[in-house]
Design a protein around this motif. Structure first.
Motif, PDB file in Angstrom:
ATOM      1  N   ALA A  26       0.850  -1.042  -0.079  1.00  0.00           N
ATOM      2  CA  ALA A  26       0.036  -0.047   0.082  1.00  0.00           C
ATOM      3  C   ALA A  26       0.859   1.437  -0.151  1.00  0.00           C
ATOM      4  O   ALA A  26       1.473   1.572   1.116  1.00  0.00           O
ATOM      5  N   PHE A  31      -1.433   1.160  -5.071  1.00  0.00           N
ATOM      6  CA  PHE A  31      -1.531  -0.085  -4.423  1.00  0.00           C
ATOM      7  C   PHE A  31      -1.083  -1.227  -5.242  1.00  0.00           C
ATOM      8  O   PHE A  31      -1.491  -1.369  -6.440  1.00  0.00           O
ATOM      9  N   THR A  50      -4.062   4.889  -5.968  1.00  0.00           N
ATOM     10  CA  THR A  50      -4.285   5.323  -4.292  1.00  0.00           C
ATOM     11  C   THR A  50      -5.289   6.440  -4.656  1.00  0.00           C
ATOM     12  O   THR A  50      -5.007   7.474  -4.879  1.00  0.00           O
ATOM     13  N   SER A  81       2.422  -1.530   4.127  1.00  0.00           N
ATOM     14  CA  SER A  81       1.507  -0.266   4.037  1.00  0.00           C
ATOM     15  C   SER A  81       2.460   1.144   4.551  1.00  0.00           C
ATOM     16  O   SER A  81       3.127   1.236   5.453  1.00  0.00           O
TER      17      SER A  81
END
Lengths: 311, 311
Positions: A26, A31, A50, A81
């Motif tokens: 992420a 992503f 994103t 992430s």
């Protein structure tokens, strides 16, 4: 610790034949999504832009639902992430984006978004995911304690100690320590919003641009040495506070010719013989990463593999 | 990690009823020896002067042999020792004194000295032993990640993360990071033999004596603030690189009135709101130790208890 998985779990993969891994890298602009089998072999890979938290996670969920339709059910998720995100599995904030800075993400929950799959989830920071990937499959292979640092828009590190990603009540924030600065040589006030001249405020990509109007690719030897010197103090802090046997330094700032070599020389000079393993040519101790842009998604797959085998 | 033992092992102690623990707090001037039962209750305690490695360890061995004669056989040893000493159980140097500085100790081996007891042995640095003791029984009780620092003749820290003493290829050396110093305010060159003005070189007891000719008990508010400021940068490094939920600062330098308070205030000021848990009154986050001079031997007993239960 937040994550413990003793290296390559391929052997245990057989115990859960058929179960697949959903992996997410992420990032702030995209992503990367992947489906792999239990031994980590990539089955399918995708990429979405994103947007807001709600939209992006809904799209990711749909991608995994369709991929699972084609290939079989997902037994675990691994997610590396951007942050700030809760990475403590014991906390109510696990897998929840905590930022009030990134519009449309505050309190967005990965656990909620992926709930339809009823699969366990391992969440880590992007840097920790890359650190795990580099340790298992990249520049940290065969080392006991690997500290991986990325120097780009920000500065962050992940430490993998005998297969476990290290962390306290949350992930590390190594870029925000303060390092010695001589104002007679470098009067720059630093760009960190919180700290001004912390390490990130002095040596990140934006700090370099703000100070000189160009990146390190057009820098003089003195400029290279100045930035590498700040990073060498971070390197010494990692050495002193984690006692790794390998340091990996990657990210945009490290790409410029001479930075890595200067970092090695200055690290050795600062340690000054106190720790014998750092009192030598450091070409094999402080190295560049090997996995490039794939580190994040490979780390996410490994996080999922570990979750699949009960880690 | 070098040591993992999930907190209080009293429950498991029952499984090895009868086996006793031999504990050593090995210091530069004295060795404290103790025999405890499996739940940590002290049975007998002794003290011998530190002479050469061979003489001291022979005397310790004889003490334990006599104590075991009286009370029963020893099932495990726990040792918290001055260093440098090998604390990596996977290394051939485990329990071996590595110093060439301390006369008569180089290559002296605890494992050899205690071999007649045929009992497993857990060896840690003195600081790590005290960190474990304070975490289980002192100022760190109830906290997930505790960083314990002692500021005296030297500066060192031990980190206990969810019951495990953290370490890389060896114990941490936190005193030897460099912290910002403003020569206009403090032109002192530092006393560290290796680094001059590393944190230990600027803020240890000997550094304070060398700079001002007196310790902090006779210091001005400005002098207190200067030393606490250097320690605050170490505190921020510990926070950033270990994300503890409690910091313990002990040792002679911390005894002077005002040092701990100044450390709290300056730590908060340096973090500057970046990490919410440190953006508050830090009276409960940064605290003094509770066990005083007993921390070392209590830590050694806990190391032995953990070994007894297979940790």
């Amino acid at each position: 610790m937040d994550h413990r998985c003793a290296g390559d779990a391929a052997g245990q993969g057989g115990a859960v034949t058929g179960a697949l891994i959903g992996a997410i890298e992420a990032g702030g602009t995209k992503f990367v999504l992947a489906l792999s089998d239990a031994d980590g072999t990539l089955i399918e890979r995708g990429r979405i832009a994103t947007r807001s938290g709600h939209e992006t996670l809904a799209e990711a969920r749909d991608w995994f639902a369709a991929a699972a339709e084609r290939h079989g059910s997902i037994g675990a998720f691994g997610i590396a992430s951007f942050g700030p995100i809760g990475i403590n599995p014991d906390s109510a904030d696990y897998g929840v984006y905590l930022s009030t800075v990134k519009p449309g993400w505050h309190r967005t929950s990965l656990a909620e978004a992926l709930a339809p799959f009823a699969a366990p989830m391992a969440v880590q920071s992007d840097v920790n995911g890359a650190a795990l990937a580099e340790t298992l499959h990249g520049a940290g292979r065969g080392h006991q304690v690997v500290a991986y640092t990325t120097v780009g828009t920000g500065i962050g590190s992940g430490v993998v100690n005998r297969g476990a990603i290290m962390g306290g009540i949350s992930h590390y924030e190594t870029g925000h320590i303060h390092v010695p600065q001589d104002p007679a040589i470098d009067p720059f006030a630093g760009v960190c919003t919180y700290h001004g001249n912390c390490c990130e405020g002095l040596a990140s990509g934006p700090a370099i641009m703000a100070r000189w109007g160009h990146d390190l690719s057009g820098a003089s030897e003195q400029q290279i040495a100045l930035i590498a010197g700040y990073l060498a103090h971070l390197s010494v802090a990692l050495i002193s506070l984690h006692r790794p046997d390998r340091l990996i330094f990657g990210g945009g700032v490290m790409q410029a010719a001479g930075v890595l070599d200067s970092l090695r020389q200055q690290t050795r000079a600062i340690v000054a013989g106190y720790l014998p393993e750092w009192d030598a040519d450091l070409s094999e101790r402080i190295v560049a990463p090997e996995l490039g842009h794939d580190a994040g998604i490979i780390g996410a797959i490994e996080l999922g593999r570990c979750k699949l085998t009960g880690g």
